[in-house]
Design a protein around this motif. Structure first.
Motif, PDB file in Angstrom:
ATOM      1  N   GLY A  98     -32.307 -20.233 -72.842  1.00  8.78           N
ATOM      2  CA  GLY A  98     -31.021 -20.538 -73.468  1.00  8.78           C
ATOM      3  C   GLY A  98     -30.919 -22.008 -73.839  1.00  8.78           C
ATOM      4  O   GLY A  98     -31.915 -22.722 -73.929  1.00  8.78           O
ATOM      5  N   HIS A  99     -29.708 -22.475 -74.034  1.00  9.78           N
ATOM      6  CA  HIS A  99     -29.479 -23.812 -74.573  1.00  9.78           C
ATOM      7  C   HIS A  99     -29.534 -24.932 -73.537  1.00  9.78           C
ATOM      8  O   HIS A  99     -29.782 -26.079 -73.888  1.00  9.78           O
ATOM      9  N   ARG A 135     -27.518 -16.630 -70.846  1.00  9.42           N
ATOM     10  CA  ARG A 135     -27.613 -17.243 -72.176  1.00  9.42           C
ATOM     11  C   ARG A 135     -26.258 -17.164 -72.858  1.00  9.42           C
ATOM     12  O   ARG A 135     -25.639 -16.108 -72.905  1.00  9.42           O
ATOM     13  N   HIS A 136     -25.815 -18.291 -73.396  1.00  8.15           N
ATOM     14  CA  HIS A 136     -24.511 -18.381 -74.056  1.00  8.15           C
ATOM     15  C   HIS A 136     -24.678 -19.199 -75.336  1.00  8.15           C
ATOM     16  O   HIS A 136     -25.735 -19.761 -75.589  1.00  8.15           O
ATOM     17  N   THR A 137     -23.641 -19.296 -76.141  1.00  7.53           N
ATOM     18  CA  THR A 137     -23.714 -20.125 -77.355  1.00  7.53           C
ATOM     19  C   THR A 137     -23.911 -21.592 -76.957  1.00  7.53           C
ATOM     20  O   THR A 137     -23.589 -21.990 -75.839  1.00  7.53           O
ATOM     21  N   SER A 138     -24.400 -22.387 -77.874  1.00  5.42           N
ATOM     22  CA  SER A 138     -24.795 -23.764 -77.532  1.00  5.42           C
ATOM     23  C   SER A 138     -23.662 -24.609 -76.968  1.00  5.42           C
ATOM     24  O   SER A 138     -23.867 -25.411 -76.073  1.00  5.42           O
ATOM     25  N   SER A 140     -21.046 -23.485 -75.278  1.00  4.91           N
ATOM     26  CA  SER A 140     -20.293 -22.673 -74.324  1.00  4.91           C
ATOM     27  C   SER A 140     -19.818 -23.482 -73.121  1.00  4.91           C
ATOM     28  O   SER A 140     -20.544 -24.317 -72.572  1.00  4.91           O
ATOM     29  N   GLY A 186     -19.672 -10.224 -79.583  1.00  2.00           N
ATOM     30  CA  GLY A 186     -20.520 -10.593 -78.450  1.00  2.00           C
ATOM     31  C   GLY A 186     -19.911 -10.319 -77.091  1.00  2.00           C
ATOM     32  O   GLY A 186     -20.498 -10.695 -76.063  1.00  2.00           O
ATOM     33  N   HIS A 187     -18.758  -9.643 -77.044  1.00  2.88           N
ATOM     34  CA  HIS A 187     -18.085  -9.412 -75.757  1.00  2.88           C
ATOM     35  C   HIS A 187     -17.729  -7.943 -75.550  1.00  2.88           C
ATOM     36  O   HIS A 187     -16.743  -7.625 -74.901  1.00  2.88           O
ATOM     37  N   HIS A 192     -14.733 -12.623 -70.900  1.00  5.35           N
ATOM     38  CA  HIS A 192     -15.028 -14.055 -70.746  1.00  5.35           C
ATOM     39  C   HIS A 192     -13.688 -14.777 -70.570  1.00  5.35           C
ATOM     40  O   HIS A 192     -12.807 -14.668 -71.410  1.00  5.35           O
TER      41      HIS A 192
END
Length: 195
Positions: A98-99, A135-138, A140, A186-187, A192
């Motif tokens: 991930g990021h 893993r999440h968005t950059s 997050s 994405g959910h 979240h």
């Protein structure tokens, strides 16, 4: 000579007074005498609010934790281990993919308080799927320790009949500033909540 007798009389009087009143103090070495210096005890470090909340969550039987990640395998970044690290005064570990690969982040006290109160105040039994791991968005907030993902609520999987709307509403009431769930990109299979 007379002065020394006076000093001795004063010392005897003080000793008799101390014995009769129960105020005997430990003898302190005087000038030129050798003695063991008093030990200075450092007060124990006060636990941080995040550490206290992490311990409370770990002791709460209504909150469980995913044993795997969606994107790979790394025990050190699983949600329960994130809490154990925080309870012991350490930073929580992100996953090696991930990021934010294998970095560390502090779990936010407001977020932890919200997680705890989802059970103690709102009486949800739920499973945490991620704190800072996975893993999440950059950008997050997971990577800043300010978000939690929940994938099971009261024995039902999110996206398969779980009461996700009620949990999402509770997160809002507990101060979460962003809440996403089924219907949001994405959910589809988790809620979240971030603070």
């Amino acid at each position: 000579m007379r002065f020394n007798r006076f000093r001795a009389a004063v010392a005897v009087t003080a000793a008799v007074f101390a014995v009769t009143t129960g105020t005997v103090a430990a003898a302190q070495p005087g000038p030129g005498q050798h003695g063991t210096p008093a030990k200075h005890h450092t007060p124990p470090k006060l636990a941080s609010e995040s550490a206290r909340l992490a311990r409370a969550i770990l002791n709460d039987k209504g909150i469980t934790y995913a044993g795997t990640h969606d994107g790979g395998s790394d025990r050190a970044s699983l949600p329960r281990q994130n809490l154990v690290d925080t309870a012991n005064g350490r930073l929580a570990k992100t996953s090696p993919w991930g990021h934010k690969r294998g970095t560390r982040a502090a779990l936010n006290a407001q977020m932890l308080n919200g997680v705890l109160k989802l059970n103690t105040q709102y009486h949800f039994k739920f499973q945490v799927s991620e704190f800072v791991g996975g893993r999440h968005t950059s950008g997050s907030k997971h990577y800043q320790g300010r978000a939690v993902d929940v994938n099971w609520i009261n024995g039902r999987h999110v996206g398969n009949g779980a009461a996700h709307h009620a949990l999402m509403t509770a997160c809002h009431k507990l101060g979460a500033n962003l809440v996403l769930g089924p219907g949001d990109p994405g959910h589809a299979k988790h809620v979240h909540c971030q603070w």
